[in-house]
Design a protein around this motif. Structure first.
Motif: not given
Ligand SMILES: Nc1ncnc2c1ncn2[C@@H]1O[C@H](COP(=O)(O)OP(=O)(O)OP(=O)(O)O)[C@@H](O)[C@H]1O
Ligand SMILES: [Mg+2]
Lengths: 784, 245
Positions: A108-113, A133-143, A195-207
């Motif tokens: 999850a990206l932080p609420d307050d960077d 939307e998501a951002v990825a590790l550059k090493a992965f994106v490149d490889a 975003r946090r909501a996306t990750v919480e939704g995906a992992s089923g770990e809200v809050g």
């Protein structure tokens, strides 16, 4: 200019090739020191800046569904100044163009960077603006060749999340991101931030949070904080809490730098010592030829110091030339090495550095070494009594040698006899030459051995101990019936259950984090092996422990080991050690899965499965795995090993040549210089022989024969010394995850001895120009 | 036999006063008495030739007088000071200031030209002459920039003479300076020595095996068994050019 300096310059010109050969060795010494230290500084500066920029944390913990409220308690621990807890999940993710799914870690990206730790630094594209939307590790994106805008579907805890990759960047937690097997595999190690909501939704770990990072006050000891964090997280414990020094990415960087630092400490002294020894030989020879001139200068009133100084000046010039050349070469190579590191450590700002202090210090040491080398000769020049110096030295008295055994002796031809007698007559010179050769060969053996040792580790880890072709990790513990399901997957011909867990192991000498590996007693796909490669059976409730772990803990077979399991109700176990396993990677405690399940209070469960799958069904298997909700990770041996070989081959092809050349340079320098000295000493002899009808070839034989004999003599010593060096390197490089065996294979010997022979041969080839220029009349006319 | 030297040379004009000079080499085979109580007075600016059988101690005497070696006992008085008692540093200073040497083997530095070989020494001298001038004095004005390997044996030895004389030494020691030369080159070298010594007023002590050379001397000293056996004065110094052997 003083006339003595004029003489010095002329001597220098005459001795230029020898001076160059010695200066080259000094240069290599300085070069390695400068290169390593500059590269170290470059990494250090880049790392420090990046860590500071991104607020890299000091303590890292993992949890399963830990309530957000816990962060307040974590923040209250003494010394903690910031806490950053994030939702996170792991799973598999098919990537277009890749033959098998990538492991994905969704964070999850932080609420307050501004107040967050381990901040993501964007290098391309933009940050996510929408939930999908998501951002990825550059090493992965490149490889993995993932273009920005690509939509990827990750399966996390059985739920599929569709994410569009809108940016790429780096994070201090994933500067280096190895696969499950600890080998690098950038294309299959995806880290995505959404975003946090996306990750919480995906992992089923809200809050809740799954990852927590803590920043400590400057000077606060991490060692005191880690157990407190561990205790708070225990009820939700997943992974053990670690300090920065044990954080995978940082630890890898630290280890790589440590290896470089060790090389920078070991190699330069060896080269400088050889340079000093050769300087000694050359200046001693010079004083010997010039004894009458020295005597004459003294007869005319030159003081002891005045006649000695030119030899010291000569040595200082050798050292200085070496230092400057080495400094320049080192600076250049450091830039190259920094570039190489930049491929692994993707710091945003990674600039080559020049460490003036190191250059100055290594230069002074180099000059000091050559001066030390010349000091004996200078002392000899100073102490030559003028009257003695005026008398030519009496010709060296030769005897029939002991090397000419009676039987053999009669069959030896005269040139061979001359060679043997000279070696016996001047044992110190012969010994020094052979020692130089041996050091060269020893270093050559070392450069080759590293490659073989890594090969041996991979062979042992992936083909002898771990014999699966694919390994599945379940998202949660599953009933044993799940193994039967995996057996029905396409191409799978065998499947065995495993139950792995993290644990702290403790013995009288210390406490280590280990992998507790529960396997069935009749398991065939994982077999701990003893020193001679035989499988060791598990006995009852006894455990088999990696030998390296037992050594670190101060335990032996027959002792009991304390284990704090970092899972479930976190029981404390005390189990007898029945045997030690000779493995090279990981600190592992093997235990009977049934025993472990019982002690953990679980039924017949498994945390994953080891599979043997046919290669032709790999594609189908891969496609199926992504859809299996229970599978959170999959490793494929052949792909992992192939990828690793690819990377090491690339890395080795550069460095091995580099070290091969450096080490060979010693043999070359020794052969050339000692050859020159012999040639000078024997010029009259050899010229007389030619006058008497010997061919040039026969004279060459006398010269090269001596070098060849010494090179041969040095061979066993070189290999022996190389083995010792290798043992030292293994000790110095030993880490928890990887221990190298001292494996001197026939390949190592073949390559190193060939390079050695080539270097000595090249030295002789250079000498040949001198020999063929031997001016008979001139040699016979001058009185030496 | 009492030395005749003191009669022909006044005390004030003495270069060396040698008394009871003994040099013992301890060797594995026993003591070798290279000098065995030698007495000799050497006058300033005279040319002295030492003759004697091989092994009689001529070189040993020369080396001690030249400050290259130390006597076991006895006295060597030079300018009122005893060389036998002198420290290493004093001997070095003595050699630097007062002494020139010419050896049988020319001992030139092969990597330096004729001029540079001379300059090597003039650089550390107090009142040297110009290197070119010294070389001109020995007839080598046209060979200044030749390396030793480009010179004949006689020419090399004349460079050695120039080198020895260029610092204007008070004493010039020559140990068989013509020993490795043919007679024509040898004569040229002798001429150079005599001429140069005359120009600078140096005392010359020359060891030789060659009795013919004795004719260029003021006095001839015969050596036997480490002692001075006989000293004879020549009525007239024969010009070096007229010597033949
Ligand atoms: N270093 C030494 N050790 C032992 N004996 C020595 C040493 N130097 C000279 N001698 C001995 O001292 C004696 C005198 O030697 P010296 O060189 O003075 O003789 P010389 O008169 O110059 O002979 P030559 O005409 O052959 O040059 C000789 O018997 C010689 O063997
Ligand atoms: Mg002699």
């Amino acid at each position: 200019m003083r006339t003595l300096d004029v003489k010095l310059l002329r001597d220098l010109r005459r001795l230029a090739p020898q001076v160059a050969a010695i200066a080259m060795l000094g240069a290599i010494g300085v070069c390695v020191g400068v290169m390593a230290n500059n590269a170290l500084k470059a990494v250090q500066v880049a790392e420090d800046r990046f860590y500071a920029d991104t607020r890299f944390a000091d303590v890292f913990g993992g949890a399963v569904r830990a309530p957000k409220a816990l962060t307040a308690k974590l923040a209250a621990i003494e010394g903690v100044v910031a806490v950053d807890a994030r939702a996170s999940g792991v799973g598999l993710m098919p990537v277009p163009g890749l033959d098998r799914p990538a492991h994905v870690t969704l964070v999850a990206l932080p609420d307050d960077d501004a107040r967050s730790l381990d901040r993501f630094k964007l290098l391309a594209g933009r940050m996510p603006a929408r939930p999908d939307e998501a951002v990825a590790l550059k090493a992965f994106v490149d490889a993995a060749h993932v273009p920005l805008g690509q939509r990827l579907g990750a399966v996390i805890a059985g739920r599929e999340v569709g994410l569009t990759i809108v940016g790429a960047g780096i994070s201090p937690e994933y500067v280096y991101s190895p696969s499950e097997t600890l080998l690098p595999d950038d294309a299959h190690q995806a880290v995505l931030w959404a975003r946090r909501a996306t990750v919480e939704g995906a992992s089923g770990e809200v809050g809740a949070f799954a990852k927590v990072a803590l920043k400590l006050a400057r000077g606060a000891p991490a060692a005191a904080v880690v157990p407190q964090v561990d205790r708070l997280l225990a009820p939700y414990g997943a992974a053990p809490t670690v300090a920065r020094a044990d954080q995978i990415s940082d630890k890898f960087i630290t280890d790589a730098l440590r290896r470089l630092r060790i090389l920078a400490l070991i190699l330069p002294p060896i080269f400088l010592a050889v340079a000093a020894a050769l300087t000694h030989m050359v200046t001693a020879r010079l004083v010997e030829t010039e004894r009458e001139q020295i005597g004459l200068l003294k007869a005319f009133g030159f003081s002891h110091a005045e006649v000695a100084v030119p030899y010291l000046k000569l040595a200082a010039i050798i050292g200085l030339v070496g230092a400057v050349a080495g400094g320049l070469a080192g600076a250049g190579l450091a830039v190259a090495l920094t570039g190489l590191y930049a491929q692994y450590f993707r710091f945003p700002v990674f600039a080559a550095q020049f460490n003036w202090a190191v250059f100055a210090v290594t230069s002074l040491i180099a000059i000091g070494a050559t001066l030390a080398g010349a000091s004996l000769a200078a002392r000899r020049a100073a102490s030559l009594a003028p009257a003695v110096a005026m008398r030519p030295p009496s010709p060296p008295s030769y005897r029939r040698g002991r090397l000419e055994l009676p039987r053999l002796g009669r069959r030896l031809d005269h040139p061979t006899r001359m060679i043997l007698r000279r070696i016996e007559r001047f044992p110190a010179k012969a010994g020094l030459t052979a020692a130089g050769f041996a050091v060269s060969l020893a270093l050559l053996v070392c450069t080759q051995f590293l490659e073989d040792a890594l090969d041996r580790v991979v062979d042992s880890a992936f083909y002898r101990t771990q014999r699966w072709s694919a390994q599945l990790t379940f998202a949660h513990l599953r009933d044993i019936r799940a193994i039967a399901e995996t057996r029905r997957l396409p191409g799978v011909v065998a499947a065995e259950p495993v139950r792995d867990s993290g644990a702290w192991a403790e013995g009288p000498r210390g406490r280590k984090q280990v992998a507790l590996e529960g396997i069935d007693p009749d398991a065939r796909l994982v077999r701990p092996l003893d020193g001679s490669g035989r499988p060791i059976p598990l006995e009852g409730a006894g455990v088999i422990v990696s030998r390296a772990l037992a050594e670190r803990l101060g335990l032996r077979a027959g002792n009991g080991v304390d284990l704090d399991v970092l899972e479930g109700r976190r029981p404390h176990l005390y189990l007898p050690i029945t045997a030690l396993a000779d493995d090279y990677s990981g600190l592992i405690v093997y235990v009977d899965r049934g025993v472990l399940n019982r002690l953990m209070g679980d039924g017949d469960v498994a945390s994953g499965a080891n599979l043997i799958a046919t290669a032709d069904a790999a594609e189908k298997l891969n496609r199926r795995l992504v859809d299996l909700p229970q599978v959170s990770a999959a490793s494929f041996r052949d792909a992992t090993v192939a990828n690793w070989r690819n990377i090491t081959a690339k890395e080795f092809s550069v460095t091995v040549w580099f070290y091969l050349t450096f080490s060979g340079a010693i043999a070359l320098g020794v052969a050339y210089n000692m050859g020159r000295i012999t040639l000078a000493e024997r010029a009259r002899d050899l010229a007389t022989l030619q006058v008497l009808g010997f061919t040039r070839g026969e004279c060459a034989y006398i010269l090269y024969g001596e070098l060849a004999a010494l090179a041969l003599l040095a061979l066993p010593f070189g290999v022996g010394l190389g083995t010792l060096f290798a043992q030292g390197l293994v000790q110095a490089f030993a880490r928890d995850e990887l221990r190298l065996p001292v494996a001197i294979t026939p390949r190592t010997l073949a390559v190193s001895i060939s390079a050695y022979g080539a270097a000595v041969g090249l030295g002789c080839l250079l000498l040949h120009r001198q020999l063929s220029r031997l001016d008979l009349v001139a040699v016979l006319k001058t009185r030496e | 036999m009492p030395p005749a030297a003191s009669e022909s040379a006044g005390q004030a004009a003495l270069a060396f006063q040698v008394r009871g000079l003994t040099k013992i080499y301890p060797t594995a085979a026993g003591e070798v008495r290279a000098l065995d109580g030698a007495d000799l007075d050497v006058a300033r600016a005279e040319i002295l030739v030492l003759l004697g059988p091989s092994g009689s101690g001529k070189s040993t005497l020369l080396n001690i007088l030249g400050g290259l070696d130390r006597a076991t006992s006895g006295r060597v008085i030079f300018e009122g000071r005893d060389l036998v008692e002198a420290s290493d540093a004093e001997l070095t200073r003595y050699r630097r200031r007062s002494v020139g040497f010419v050896f049988q083997f020319f001992n030139l530095t092969p990597s330096l030209t004729a001029r540079e070989n001379v300059e090597l020494i003039t650089e550390i001298a107090e009142h040297p002459m110009d290197a070119a001038q010294a070389l001109a004095m020995v007839g080598l004005a046209d060979r200044l920039d030749h390396f030793p390997a480009e010179l004949s044996g006689g020419q090399q030895q004349r460079v050695a003479v120039a080198r020895a004389i260029a610092k204007r030494p008070e004493v010039l020691f020559c140990d068989e300076p013509t020993g490795s030369l043919d007679s024509a080159s040898g004569v040229q070298v002798l001429e150079a020595i005599v001429h140069a010594a005359g120009e600078t007023g140096a005392t010359v002590m020359m060891v030789s095996h060659n009795a013919a050379i004795a004719e260029i001397a003021d006095r001839v000293v015969r050596f036997r068994d480490g002692k001075v056996a006989e000293v004879t004065a020549n009525a007239r110094r024969k010009p070096a050019a007229e010597v033949r052997w």
